[in-house]
Design a protein around this motif. Sequence first.
Motif, mmCIF file in Angstrom:
data_model
loop_
_atom_site.group_PDB
_atom_site.id
_atom_site.type_symbol
_atom_site.label_atom_id
_atom_site.label_comp_id
_atom_site.label_asym_id
_atom_site.label_seq_id
_atom_site.Cartn_x
_atom_site.Cartn_y
_atom_site.Cartn_z
ATOM 1 N N CYS A 194 0.817 -1.215 0.000
ATOM 2 C CA CYS A 194 0.000 0.000 0.000
ATOM 3 C C CYS A 194 0.848 1.261 0.000
ATOM 4 O O CYS A 194 0.404 2.309 -0.479
ATOM 5 C CB CYS A 194 -0.948 -0.021 1.187
ATOM 6 S SG CYS A 194 -2.174 -1.356 1.142
ATOM 7 N N LEU A 195 2.084 1.169 0.526
ATOM 8 C CA LEU A 195 2.972 2.333 0.495
ATOM 9 C C LEU A 195 3.293 2.738 -0.936
ATOM 10 O O LEU A 195 3.395 3.924 -1.247
ATOM 11 C CB LEU A 195 4.267 2.025 1.251
ATOM 12 C CG LEU A 195 4.205 2.006 2.779
ATOM 13 C CD1 LEU A 195 5.555 1.614 3.349
ATOM 14 C CD2 LEU A 195 3.770 3.356 3.328
ATOM 15 N N VAL A 196 3.461 1.753 -1.822
ATOM 16 C CA VAL A 196 3.694 2.066 -3.236
ATOM 17 C C VAL A 196 2.400 2.567 -3.870
ATOM 18 O O VAL A 196 2.397 3.522 -4.639
ATOM 19 C CB VAL A 196 4.236 0.836 -3.987
ATOM 20 C CG1 VAL A 196 4.447 1.160 -5.472
ATOM 21 C CG2 VAL A 196 5.552 0.365 -3.373
ATOM 22 N N ALA A 197 1.295 1.941 -3.509
ATOM 23 C CA ALA A 197 0.002 2.328 -4.084
ATOM 24 C C ALA A 197 -0.348 3.780 -3.784
ATOM 25 O O ALA A 197 -0.940 4.466 -4.619
ATOM 26 C CB ALA A 197 -1.094 1.410 -3.563
ATOM 27 N N CYS A 198 0.022 4.269 -2.599
ATOM 28 C CA CYS A 198 -0.371 5.645 -2.231
ATOM 29 C C CYS A 198 0.746 6.655 -2.470
ATOM 30 O O CYS A 198 0.654 7.804 -2.045
ATOM 31 C CB CYS A 198 -0.847 5.698 -0.786
ATOM 32 S SG CYS A 198 0.413 5.401 0.449
ATOM 33 N N GLY A 199 1.821 6.230 -3.161
ATOM 34 C CA GLY A 199 2.860 7.175 -3.563
ATOM 35 C C GLY A 199 3.893 7.496 -2.505
ATOM 36 O O GLY A 199 4.704 8.405 -2.685
ATOM 37 N N GLU A 200 3.903 6.753 -1.389
ATOM 38 C CA GLU A 200 4.890 7.014 -0.339
ATOM 39 C C GLU A 200 6.188 6.246 -0.558
ATOM 40 O O GLU A 200 7.152 6.452 0.169
ATOM 41 C CB GLU A 200 4.289 6.678 1.031
ATOM 42 C CG GLU A 200 3.167 7.618 1.434
ATOM 43 C CD GLU A 200 2.648 7.339 2.831
ATOM 44 O OE1 GLU A 200 3.381 6.718 3.628
ATOM 45 O OE2 GLU A 200 1.508 7.742 3.120
ATOM 46 N N ALA A 201 6.200 5.350 -1.522
ATOM 47 C CA ALA A 201 7.413 4.620 -1.903
ATOM 48 C C ALA A 201 7.348 4.323 -3.389
ATOM 49 O O ALA A 201 6.263 4.310 -3.987
ATOM 50 C CB ALA A 201 7.554 3.332 -1.097
ATOM 51 N N HIS A 202 8.530 4.111 -3.986
ATOM 52 C CA HIS A 202 8.580 3.821 -5.428
ATOM 53 C C HIS A 202 8.621 2.332 -5.722
ATOM 54 O O HIS A 202 8.113 1.887 -6.754
ATOM 55 C CB HIS A 202 9.826 4.475 -6.052
ATOM 56 C CG HIS A 202 9.903 5.946 -5.862
ATOM 57 N ND1 HIS A 202 10.808 6.554 -5.012
ATOM 58 C CD2 HIS A 202 9.171 6.957 -6.400
ATOM 59 C CE1 HIS A 202 10.650 7.858 -5.051
ATOM 60 N NE2 HIS A 202 9.657 8.132 -5.878
ATOM 61 N N LEU A 203 9.244 1.569 -4.818
ATOM 62 C CA LEU A 203 9.463 0.139 -5.054
ATOM 63 C C LEU A 203 9.263 -0.663 -3.777
ATOM 64 O O LEU A 203 9.586 -0.187 -2.692
ATOM 65 C CB LEU A 203 10.893 -0.126 -5.549
ATOM 66 C CG LEU A 203 11.371 0.484 -6.860
ATOM 67 C CD1 LEU A 203 12.867 0.234 -7.016
ATOM 68 C CD2 LEU A 203 10.604 -0.105 -8.029
ATOM 69 N N TYR A 204 8.765 -1.879 -3.942
ATOM 70 C CA TYR A 204 8.764 -2.851 -2.851
ATOM 71 C C TYR A 204 9.209 -4.198 -3.413
ATOM 72 O O TYR A 204 8.422 -4.914 -4.025
ATOM 73 C CB TYR A 204 7.383 -2.970 -2.205
ATOM 74 C CG TYR A 204 7.242 -4.158 -1.277
ATOM 75 C CD1 TYR A 204 8.287 -4.572 -0.447
ATOM 76 C CD2 TYR A 204 6.050 -4.878 -1.225
ATOM 77 C CE1 TYR A 204 8.157 -5.662 0.394
ATOM 78 C CE2 TYR A 204 5.903 -5.965 -0.374
ATOM 79 C CZ TYR A 204 6.958 -6.359 0.433
ATOM 80 O OH TYR A 204 6.828 -7.449 1.258
ATOM 81 N N PRO A 205 10.495 -4.534 -3.267
ATOM 82 C CA PRO A 205 10.966 -5.849 -3.713
ATOM 83 C C PRO A 205 10.752 -6.873 -2.598
ATOM 84 O O PRO A 205 11.122 -6.640 -1.447
ATOM 85 C CB PRO A 205 12.462 -5.616 -3.948
ATOM 86 C CG PRO A 205 12.824 -4.497 -3.027
ATOM 87 C CD PRO A 205 11.585 -3.680 -2.795
ATOM 88 N N ARG A 206 10.157 -8.012 -2.929
ATOM 89 C CA ARG A 206 9.955 -9.063 -1.930
ATOM 90 C C ARG A 206 10.740 -10.299 -2.351
ATOM 91 O O ARG A 206 10.406 -10.953 -3.331
ATOM 92 C CB ARG A 206 8.471 -9.414 -1.816
ATOM 93 C CG ARG A 206 8.206 -10.514 -0.780
ATOM 94 C CD ARG A 206 8.477 -10.030 0.636
ATOM 95 N NE ARG A 206 8.377 -11.121 1.596
ATOM 96 C CZ ARG A 206 8.110 -10.967 2.882
ATOM 97 N NH1 ARG A 206 7.901 -9.745 3.367
ATOM 98 N NH2 ARG A 206 8.046 -11.992 3.689
ATOM 99 N N LEU A 207 11.796 -10.588 -1.603
ATOM 100 C CA LEU A 207 12.662 -11.732 -1.878
ATOM 101 C C LEU A 207 12.622 -12.719 -0.714
ATOM 102 O O LEU A 207 13.607 -13.362 -0.385
ATOM 103 C CB LEU A 207 14.087 -11.252 -2.138
ATOM 104 C CG LEU A 207 14.261 -10.554 -3.486
ATOM 105 C CD1 LEU A 207 15.259 -9.417 -3.411
ATOM 106 C CD2 LEU A 207 14.695 -11.567 -4.547
ATOM 107 N N GLY A 208 11.459 -12.836 -0.109
ATOM 108 C CA GLY A 208 11.235 -13.788 0.970
ATOM 109 C C GLY A 208 9.908 -14.481 0.742
ATOM 110 O O GLY A 208 9.128 -14.101 -0.133
ATOM 111 N N PRO A 209 9.619 -15.517 1.527
ATOM 112 C CA PRO A 209 8.394 -16.299 1.314
ATOM 113 C C PRO A 209 7.125 -15.533 1.665
ATOM 114 O O PRO A 209 7.065 -14.834 2.677
ATOM 115 C CB PRO A 209 8.587 -17.500 2.248
ATOM 116 C CG PRO A 209 9.533 -17.023 3.307
ATOM 117 C CD PRO A 209 10.438 -16.052 2.638
ATOM 118 N N THR A 210 6.129 -15.629 0.799
ATOM 119 C CA THR A 210 4.772 -15.136 1.074
ATOM 120 C C THR A 210 3.796 -16.122 0.450
ATOM 121 O O THR A 210 4.142 -16.866 -0.477
ATOM 122 C CB THR A 210 4.505 -13.748 0.472
ATOM 123 O OG1 THR A 210 4.710 -13.803 -0.948
ATOM 124 C CG2 THR A 210 5.381 -12.678 1.084
#
Length: 262
Positions: A194-210
């Motif tokens: 949601c941080l990327v969705a609302c413009g508070e961040a540019h990227l969220y890389p996820r390199l762990g299990p979800t």
Amino acid sequence: MTLPDPLAQQILRIAKLAGDEIMGIYEKDFDIYEKQDTSPLTEADLAAHKCIVKELKELSDLPILSEESADIEWEERQTWQQYWLVDPLDGTKEFIKKNGEFTVNIALIDNGKPTLGVVYAPARQEAYVGIVGKGAWIENDEGTKTIEARQHQTGEVWKVVGSRSHQSPEIKNLLEQLEGETELVAMGSSLKLCLVACGEAHLYPRLGPTSEWDTGAAHAVALAAGAKVTVLDPDNPLDPNAEPLTYNQKSSVLNPFFLVSA
């Protein structure tokens, strides 16, 4: 929040009901659970799950895949065109730490793609809603407003959602490929997307299990806000031709590594 879609309005209502169930347990003194077999986290999970499933069944005939009822066989799941994807309480560490960064997540998946999602953080009294093709919104103590992902501008510091703890070599590799300074933005649970969705961040890389229920609702919010959620190759993390993240396309409910980007 008044939404341009009656179904989304109903899902927001259900998420808030589940949030009320969670907060009734979250606000207790956890010490009272020491002599019981059930942890407060487990009790909150199950209470929210039961609330959501009951309400969704009254709302539609679509099947439901929830973290608390994840043992549905692939032979059955692969026949689903549309279904509800639910994580009744995302953010185990945040719940235990009582930092408020945990969420209720409800998504509508259609042919492997999230089309509607609600992410509700009950301790923060904050909701994110995304309807793909119609827009995305945030509701908090400041009211309701539309949100949109914000592209990085030349010379601007890259804001990257990351862990509060040590960064992996793969994340360091990604950061080194970005031109300019980087700043890590810490957040718990599905609120990271949601941080990327609302413009508070540019990227969220996820390199762990979800798992798929960890991301479905916030993925819909991100898409509705104009962001992309793509499969991440650690050897080529910024591949512009990366495939979109999809759901219910295989027997495992584990996600591949992924990148949320504006």
